[in-house]
Design an enzyme around this catalytic site. Structure first.
Site, PDB file in Angstrom:
ATOM      1  N   ASP A  34     -13.984  -6.335  -5.167  1.00  0.00           N
ATOM      2  CA  ASP A  34     -14.127  -6.554  -3.722  1.00  0.00           C
ATOM      3  C   ASP A  34     -15.535  -7.074  -3.479  1.00  0.00           C
ATOM      4  OD1 ASP A  34     -11.616  -5.425  -3.514  1.00  0.00           O
ATOM      5  OD2 ASP A  34     -12.366  -3.447  -2.913  1.00  0.00           O
TER       6      ASP A  34
ATOM      7  N   ASP B   9       0.863  -1.179   0.000  1.00  0.00           N
ATOM      8  CA  ASP B   9       0.000   0.000   0.000  1.00  0.00           C
ATOM      9  C   ASP B   9       0.897   1.226   0.000  1.00  0.00           C
ATOM     10  OD1 ASP B   9      -2.469  -1.294   0.041  1.00  0.00           O
ATOM     11  OD2 ASP B   9      -2.346  -1.611   2.203  1.00  0.00           O
TER      12      ASP B   9
END
Lengths: 196, 261
Positions: free
Chosen positions: B140, B21
């Site tokens: 997702d 990230d």
């Protein structure tokens, strides 16, 4: 890695980013020069990079006057490395873009790969024929088309079906995988295949 | 021609993908929490994972500001110049120009999530212009009790009412070259990947499927690969050194999984 002053001309086929390939050539200790047109003074070896599809790459090579330059490069057996579509354009034609003529230095046709998933994308073993002084290893492939068989093949890979992983004629070597994306194995091959 | 094909296989190696990230050009952790911890330079971390045997790297940009996104392009250029394995960049992609900028900076693939849901034609346009092989669609989803497997967007905050199975098929038809499926209910739990739907899609779709969310042990990866899943993605377990990539790959090899060692 050896270091040398050899100058490697990367042909800019206008089909994508060459930064990774250029960096890999430089990590191998050679000087990378990007070439849009055949400015070949002082160039020791050419690379046809692995970006793009058969038809557009051939069109760009033709528009930028590479066809006669590559013919005399071949006739004089000056070193060249082809990667992915850079291997494919050395042959006569491709199922990817029917009707487009390849460079035709090697006899044969590029065909769609009948693989479990398309495109082929990932790591697979490269196995050289016995008698070749080259290491086997895992290389990174990104392609939907392959050369199933060729006189000049020296290494093979299988995914759904068997196809040419590496071809060699004189000082020309071409691979279906991306050595610049194949980690330490790819770096080893590049070091062996780029002129010292 | 040689007949020595006994060392080649009919499948590709199963892939291990560490995910970084990235925020304003640095790798961070603790996305879901208030205090973001700086883990260092993306190039250094990506290289460390490459040396440990990662098969690809995924960089997820969570920058909040346009400045952060510009910094990201520099980082991608540096990653491309140093890494010798492929890497995917995701996060904040809205239009075709964003994809072009990332690929032009040196990314091998881009991962599109919310933008593809809002504007599915982006998948068609991107795959036609740049090739399916560099277009990853990230999905997702929730493990809803009614087995709807609802797709969520915007980092799991927005429910879409869409069925993951349908959306996955549509994304592939539109030209996605790979799917990255994250089960939000499993993410960060350490309970293992969601295997039912993810495995089904991996076995039935014509493109590679990457499982993400919930992996903690080597056994979780073994189970995913046994279901036909092509690659496993994880972040925290690698960053926290709970599971190193060399020990994971060794365990996979011992379990009979075809991995690159």
């Amino acid at each position: 890695m050896t270091s040398s002053n050899s100058r490697i001309g990367i042909i800019d086929t206008g089909a994508g980013n060459l930064a990774s390939l250029q960096a890999a050539v430089e990590r191998a200790g050679r000087i990378a020069v990007r070439l849009k047109t055949p400015q070949l003074d002082g160039i020791d070896q050419l690379i046809i990079p692995g970006q793009g599809r058969f038809g557009p790459v051939m069109q760009t090579l033709e528009e930028r006057q590479w066809l006669p330059a590559l013919s005399s490069w071949f006739k004089n057996d000056q070193p060249l490395l082809g990667i992915c579509v850079g291997l494919q354009v050395l042959f006569d034609a491709s199922e990817e873009d029917p009707g487009v003529r390849g460079l035709g230095f090697l006899r044969g046709e590029v065909r769609r790969l009948h693989s479990p998933k398309q495109p082929m994308m990932g790591w697979a073993p490269v196995v050289f024929d016995s008698g070749n002084d080259e290491p086997n290893g895992d290389a990174y492939f990104v392609n939907s088309f392959v050369v199933p068989s060729a006189q000049e093949a020296i290494a093979w890979t299988q995914y759904g079906e068997r196809f040419c992983a590496v071809v060699r004629v004189g000082t020309w070597t071409a691979c279906q995988f991306h050595p610049e994306k194949s980690g330490a194995y790819g770096a080893t091959l590049l070091d062996r295949w780029l002129v010292k | 021609m040689s007949d020595t094909t006994n060392t080649t296989s009919n499948t590709l190696r199963k892939r291990i993908l560490p995910c970084l990230d990235m925020r304003d050009g640095r790798v961070v952790k603790g996305v879901k929490f208030v205090g973001l911890q700086d883990l260092g330079d993306p190039v250094e971390l990506a290289l460390r994972y490459e040396q440990q045997g990662a098969d690809e790297i995924v960089l997820l940009d969570i920058s909040a500001s346009p400045e952060g996104r510009k910094t990201q392009l520099d980082v991608i250029g540096r990653v491309a110049g140093n890494l010798s394995i492929p890497f995917t960049v995701g996060g904040g992609i809205r239009v075709l120009d964003d994809i072009w900028a990332l690929l032009d900076a040196g990314a091998d693939k881009v991962s599109i999530n919310s933008a593809a849901l809002n504007q599915p034609g982006l998948i068609d346009a991107a795959s036609q212009q740049f090739g399916s092989q560099c277009i990853v669609v990230a999905i997702d989803f929730l493990l809803a009790p009614d087995s709807l497997y609802e797709v969520v967007s915007h980092g799991g905050r927005t429910r879409t009412g869409r069925n993951t199975r349908d959306w996955a098929r549509e994304a592939v038809q539109r030209g996605a070259g790979e799917l990255l499926l994250t089960c939000i209910d499993r993410d960060g739990t350490g309970e293992g990947f969601e295997l039912g739907l993810t495995g089904e899609l991996a076995r039935t779709l014509s493109v590679p499927v990457v499982a993400s969310g919930g992996a903690r042990t080597a056994q979780h990866f073994v189970e995913a690969f046994e279901q036909g899943i092509d690659a496993g993605l994880a972040a925290g377990i690698f960053h926290r050194n709970e599971l190193s990539i060399p020990e994971l790959k060794l365990a996979l090899q011992r379990a009979g999984v075809d991995v690159r060692i």
